[in-house]
Design an enzyme around this catalytic site. Structure first.
Site, mmCIF file in Angstrom:
data_model
loop_
_atom_site.group_PDB
_atom_site.id
_atom_site.type_symbol
_atom_site.label_atom_id
_atom_site.label_comp_id
_atom_site.label_asym_id
_atom_site.label_seq_id
_atom_site.Cartn_x
_atom_site.Cartn_y
_atom_site.Cartn_z
ATOM 1 N N HIS A 23 6.552 10.216 2.987
ATOM 2 C CA HIS A 23 7.909 10.397 2.427
ATOM 3 C C HIS A 23 8.448 11.748 2.901
ATOM 4 O O HIS A 23 8.785 12.608 2.086
ATOM 5 C CB HIS A 23 7.904 10.337 0.891
ATOM 6 C CG HIS A 23 7.839 8.943 0.341
ATOM 7 N ND1 HIS A 23 7.491 8.668 -0.958
ATOM 8 C CD2 HIS A 23 8.106 7.749 0.903
ATOM 9 C CE1 HIS A 23 7.527 7.368 -1.165
ATOM 10 N NE2 HIS A 23 7.892 6.782 -0.046
ATOM 11 N N HIS A 80 8.336 -5.752 1.384
ATOM 12 C CA HIS A 80 9.045 -4.503 1.041
ATOM 13 C C HIS A 80 9.649 -3.974 2.334
ATOM 14 O O HIS A 80 9.010 -4.031 3.382
ATOM 15 C CB HIS A 80 7.982 -3.558 0.453
ATOM 16 C CG HIS A 80 8.388 -2.160 0.181
ATOM 17 N ND1 HIS A 80 9.628 -1.770 -0.265
ATOM 18 C CD2 HIS A 80 7.648 -1.006 0.247
ATOM 19 C CE1 HIS A 80 9.638 -0.461 -0.453
ATOM 20 N NE2 HIS A 80 8.458 0.020 -0.147
ATOM 21 N N GLU A 82 10.559 -0.827 3.168
ATOM 22 C CA GLU A 82 10.393 0.576 3.564
ATOM 23 C C GLU A 82 9.716 0.647 4.938
ATOM 24 O O GLU A 82 8.877 -0.190 5.282
ATOM 25 C CB GLU A 82 9.585 1.351 2.508
ATOM 26 C CG GLU A 82 9.709 2.856 2.699
ATOM 27 C CD GLU A 82 9.297 3.675 1.475
ATOM 28 O OE1 GLU A 82 8.737 3.112 0.512
ATOM 29 O OE2 GLU A 82 9.549 4.903 1.494
ATOM 30 N N ASP A 84 7.445 2.196 6.467
ATOM 31 C CA ASP A 84 6.007 2.207 6.756
ATOM 32 C C ASP A 84 5.439 0.788 6.838
ATOM 33 O O ASP A 84 4.339 0.590 7.351
ATOM 34 C CB ASP A 84 5.215 3.054 5.740
ATOM 35 C CG ASP A 84 5.558 2.779 4.300
ATOM 36 O OD1 ASP A 84 6.678 2.314 4.028
ATOM 37 O OD2 ASP A 84 4.710 3.038 3.424
ATOM 38 N N HIS A 148 7.688 -0.102 -5.610
ATOM 39 C CA HIS A 148 8.469 0.987 -6.159
ATOM 40 C C HIS A 148 9.909 1.023 -5.661
ATOM 41 O O HIS A 148 10.633 2.008 -5.919
ATOM 42 C CB HIS A 148 7.779 2.321 -5.842
ATOM 43 C CG HIS A 148 7.821 2.680 -4.374
ATOM 44 N ND1 HIS A 148 8.436 3.826 -3.928
ATOM 45 C CD2 HIS A 148 7.387 2.036 -3.276
ATOM 46 C CE1 HIS A 148 8.348 3.898 -2.621
ATOM 47 N NE2 HIS A 148 7.716 2.827 -2.202
ATOM 48 N N ASP A 167 2.816 -1.895 -2.261
ATOM 49 C CA ASP A 167 2.436 -0.510 -2.588
ATOM 50 C C ASP A 167 1.616 -0.419 -3.876
ATOM 51 O O ASP A 167 0.789 0.492 -4.030
ATOM 52 C CB ASP A 167 3.697 0.357 -2.721
ATOM 53 C CG ASP A 167 4.321 0.670 -1.369
ATOM 54 O OD1 ASP A 167 3.575 0.881 -0.405
ATOM 55 O OD2 ASP A 167 5.558 0.693 -1.285
ATOM 56 N N TYR A 195 -1.659 8.702 -6.125
ATOM 57 C CA TYR A 195 -0.646 7.753 -5.644
ATOM 58 C C TYR A 195 0.161 7.200 -6.815
ATOM 59 O O TYR A 195 1.395 7.152 -6.794
ATOM 60 C CB TYR A 195 -1.360 6.623 -4.903
ATOM 61 C CG TYR A 195 -0.460 5.649 -4.208
ATOM 62 C CD1 TYR A 195 -0.151 5.814 -2.863
ATOM 63 C CD2 TYR A 195 0.080 4.554 -4.874
ATOM 64 C CE1 TYR A 195 0.675 4.919 -2.211
ATOM 65 C CE2 TYR A 195 0.900 3.660 -4.233
ATOM 66 C CZ TYR A 195 1.195 3.840 -2.899
ATOM 67 O OH TYR A 195 2.025 2.955 -2.262
ATOM 68 N N HIS A 228 -1.633 0.111 1.292
ATOM 69 C CA HIS A 228 -2.218 1.394 1.703
ATOM 70 C C HIS A 228 -3.632 1.490 1.118
ATOM 71 O O HIS A 228 -3.841 1.158 -0.051
ATOM 72 C CB HIS A 228 -1.424 2.582 1.156
ATOM 73 C CG HIS A 228 -0.001 2.653 1.634
ATOM 74 N ND1 HIS A 228 0.340 3.013 2.912
ATOM 75 C CD2 HIS A 228 1.164 2.422 0.982
ATOM 76 C CE1 HIS A 228 1.658 2.999 3.031
ATOM 77 N NE2 HIS A 228 2.188 2.637 1.879
HETATM 78 FE FE1 FEO Z 1 7.150 1.923 -0.342
HETATM 79 FE FE2 FEO Z 1 4.347 2.066 1.460
HETATM 80 O O1 FEO Z 1 6.147 1.940 1.220
#
Ligand code: FEO
Length: 396
Positions: A23, A80, A82, A84, A148, A167, A195, A228
């Protein structure tokens, strides 16, 4: 290179030992991380998520090497948007542009917002929708809004009973061995908690509502595969139970003291308060951190564990130190609940610092006690007595 997960499911993500922050620079990484993507090869071949854009070429090359022909992919699940996890889509879809993508309505917004209207074959799914993938198996989609991002969802694979949880339940932790039972247990839980605190705690109320909803679907989880870190295959429900505990206004018998200092006066107060807690409540764990010298994500993890905190700053230019001001803004964003707080600090002239700290802590949702230590010049006997009153109120 793919790694087997279970039966016809394999991991095909990227383990990143070199990642130092996430982030932007908001989240410190000390044990590496991974972006987990998964390949399901039943009668239909399904790709679940991708990896971050810097690794997109290697990711697509790996997929091609594993499958021979990318056109064998029947569908892509985007849990998701995002970057990544969606960062390789452009590279991949350049080769297989018509491949159906399954995602939430909000993910359409995040994908088109980030990559433009590419004409991708986007198919919106809601909780309970499913996709048959052959061999008697199907994917069931579960919206996970605000866990999230508003676009987040999880995907459940029947037959193998795998929840691709995105996530949620993840960790920024590089685990070559892939599974929770092969990971260093101390690191696994340290990173899972860090996390949770720094990424998911702001949405704890929504999480606390979501967990029983997932439970009510009656699904059995043999594996929980987050996006992750380690995949939970040994007692996967242990992380779900932990999340239930953490999302319920969690606290331990701990008090955390966080401060910054100019000429060591506020520092002396911090340690005086710590000594007072040790003396009056020997069973309470006390931790003291200088905000400028300690990783902010690590301090926040300690704040999360605490039943109370004390925050100190000297007054500077009618305000508080910029390090403490920024730290308090981050503290507020994490939406901690069920915690007391106290303010302290030294001043030479105008002395607004403690009042500002008190306002900021109340604004961050803490129950601020009225006892403070506001010390002019160097801490003396009177200030130490004020520190004792503060401690007595804090541990009550
Ligand atoms: Fe919310 Fe691992 O991206």
């Amino acid at each position: 290179m793919r790694k087997p997960v279970k039966n016809n499911v394999s991991w095909i993500g990227y383990i990143d030992w070199e990642l130092q922050t996430f982030h932007g620079d908001e989240y410190s990484i000390s044990s590496g991380s991974s972006q987990n993507a998964y390949l399901i090869e039943e009668e239909k071949i399904i790709l679940v998520d991708t990896v971050w854009a810097p690794h997109r070429c290697e990711f697509v090359r790996n997929l091609k090497a594993e499958l021979g022909d990318l056109h064998r992919i029947d569908a892509i699940v985007v849990n998701h948007g995002e970057v990544d996890h969606s960062g390789s889509l452009c590279e991949l879809l350049r080769e297989i542009p018509d491949t159906p993508i399954y995602c939430t309505a909000n993910a359409v917004k995040s994908l088109e917002g980030q990559y433009g209207k590419q004409g991708w074959n986007l198919n919106v799914v809601k909780t309970g929708d499913s996709l048959e993938i052959g061999n008697g198996k199907k994917l069931i989609f579960i919206e996970m809004p605000m866990l999230h991002w508003p676009d987040s969802m999880a995907t459940y694979l029947t037959g193998d009973n795998i929840l691709f949880s995105m996530d949620a339940f993840g960790q920024h932790y590089a685990v070559e061995e892939l599974f929770n039972d092969r990971a260093d247990q101390n690191l696994l839980w340290k990173e899972a908690l860090k996390y949770y605190v720094n990424i998911l705690n702001p949405f704890a109320v929504m999480l606390a509502r979501k967990l029983p909803e997932i439970e009510s679907m009656g699904l059995q989880f043999d594996i929980i595969a987050p996006s992750h870190g380690a995949i939970w295959r040994d007692d996967p429900m242990q992380i779900v139970k932990k999340y239930a505990e953490w999302s319920g206004a969690y606290q331990e018998d701990q008090i955390t003291i966080a401060y910054d200092t100019m000429w060591q006066g506020t520092e002396k107060l911090a340690h005086r308060i710590a000594a007072g807690i040790h003396e009056k409540s020997p069973g309470t764990v006390v931790k003291v951190f200088n905000i400028s010298k300690t990783d902010k994500n690590d301090i926040m993890t300690e704040v999360f564990k605490s039943k109370a905190i004390a925050v100190g700053s000297p007054t500077e230019c009618n305000g508080i130190l910029s390090s403490v001001e920024g730290w308090l803004a981050f503290l507020k964003s994490l939406k901690f609940r069920n915690k007391k707080a106290a303010a302290f600090g030294c001043y030479g002239w105008s002395g607004e610092g403690v009042k500002i700290l008190t306002e900021r802590l109340a604004g961050a949702g803490f129950e601020v006690i009225p006892e403070t230590v506001k010390c002019q010049w160097n801490p003396g006997e009177e200030d130490f007595m004020a520190a004792t009153r503060l401690v007595e109120s804090l541990i009550k």
